[in-house]
Scaffold this active site. Sequence first.
Site, PDB file in Angstrom:
ATOM      1  N   ARG A  54       0.960  -1.368  -0.090  1.00  0.00           N
ATOM      2  CA  ARG A  54       0.085  -0.069   0.031  1.00  0.00           C
ATOM      3  C   ARG A  54       1.054   1.328  -0.026  1.00  0.00           C
ATOM      4  NH1 ARG A  54      -1.625   2.001   4.547  1.00  0.00           N
ATOM      5  NH2 ARG A  54      -2.536   0.328   5.457  1.00  0.00           N
ATOM      6  N   TYR A 106     -15.154  17.827 -16.601  1.00  0.00           N
ATOM      7  CA  TYR A 106     -15.921  16.160 -16.800  1.00  0.00           C
ATOM      8  C   TYR A 106     -16.685  15.919 -15.814  1.00  0.00           C
ATOM      9  CZ  TYR A 106     -15.516  11.325 -15.800  1.00  0.00           C
ATOM     10  OH  TYR A 106     -15.974   9.994 -15.553  1.00  0.00           O
ATOM     11  N   ASP A 178      -6.013  18.817 -15.473  1.00  0.00           N
ATOM     12  CA  ASP A 178      -6.275  17.585 -16.074  1.00  0.00           C
ATOM     13  C   ASP A 178      -6.005  17.202 -17.526  1.00  0.00           C
ATOM     14  OD1 ASP A 178      -7.630  15.122 -17.087  1.00  0.00           O
ATOM     15  OD2 ASP A 178      -9.448  15.445 -15.952  1.00  0.00           O
ATOM     16  N   LYS A 203      -7.178   5.919 -19.818  1.00  0.00           N
ATOM     17  CA  LYS A 203      -7.438   6.300 -21.200  1.00  0.00           C
ATOM     18  C   LYS A 203      -6.049   6.142 -22.084  1.00  0.00           C
ATOM     19  CE  LYS A 203     -11.076   7.599 -19.279  1.00  0.00           C
ATOM     20  NZ  LYS A 203     -12.380   6.730 -19.089  1.00  0.00           N
TER      21      LYS A 203
END
Length: 379
Positions: A54, A106, A178, A203
């Site tokens: 983690r 977005y 972004d 993406k």
Amino acid sequence: MSKEQGARHFETLAAHAALGPDASFGAAVPPIVLSTTFEHAPDGSLPHGYIYTRTGNPNRNALEAALATLEGGAACATFGSGQAAVMSVFQALAPGDHVVAPLDVYHGVHTLLKDIFERWGLVVSFVDLTDLKAADAAITSKTKLVWAESPSNPLLRITDLKALGELAHRKKAIFAVDNTWATPALQRPLSLGADLVMHSTTKYLGGHSDVLGGAIVAREADGIFARIRTVQQVGGAVPSPFDCWLVARGIRSLPSRMRTHCENATRVAEFLTTRKGVKAVHFPGLPGHPGHAVAKQQMSGFGGMLSIEIDGDAARAQRVTARVKVFLQATSLGGTESLIEHRRSVEGPYSTTPETLLRLSIGLEHPDDLIADLDQAIE
Ligand code: PLP
């Protein structure tokens, strides 16, 4: 160690991103380290710097180093999705902090800010950030962070990142961008003045529609980035080692893929401007696009995304998505395959997207096949 030291060009850096040879076997492609825990030395120290997956893992560290290099940043934190990466930035702020975000941000980020962070005490102004006067008026001495997205999803609006960054910094606000749609292959916001760059690695960076992920790259490794790192390691929304391995693999072909995405999208956009039944084409590569001049300045290519407005009503637009044969009617973007989607149907209650808008993610197929497919699908 990788061969990045000898690389001067983006393509070379990307081609060698997160590659070996690894210390154990000399494997050119690094192994996936699935172990969640790592052995301590007899004195309790950590010989390889890892304690628990983690907080850090070889595949994640390699991906973070690669993304920091490609964006020209000092540090990177990766997450299990783009949204988890966005969340880490807002979780690094404090209740009462003022955030300025784009009016057409977005829709997932819009929902995050409205439904989660306003309830946690962030004060959010949604503003048309392509209008620098409006942006200047909205950014005040109370503003802690300005969030930009260019090109925007799904209207492909272009924000002048350099100018907006200057406005943000004048008021001592952090400037975050972004960069999911452009990728560092086409636009490098840190070089335009941004402090933070966000990616949905789901993406173009992953590039094959088979892995979910997100990243924050920071210009400096301290300040807000230290808090983002704490959110990542303590909050634990981390990507798995396999996810990191897949994104790193995707990055190696990013420059070539982006070149083809750009060429294909330009061909398709040009065709659509001539097609009866299409009322508007939103693509920053078209000279008539309102953001064309700024896009030309701050991007080295116009990307693989475009949207169109169909002449008629929502039903007519939706019929196009039902008739395509090469395009796949599906959400998301940035894979090898072309996708088409009626955006308003998936964006939820805050959507301001026109009802006749279709968003197209242009893939790596031959552009003639894509054009023929749209030609037969549009009434
Ligand atoms: N930012 C942009 C511009 C996006 O297009 C998306 C997803 O479509 C996200 C953020 C969220 O990323 P993810 O779906 O990986 O959580």
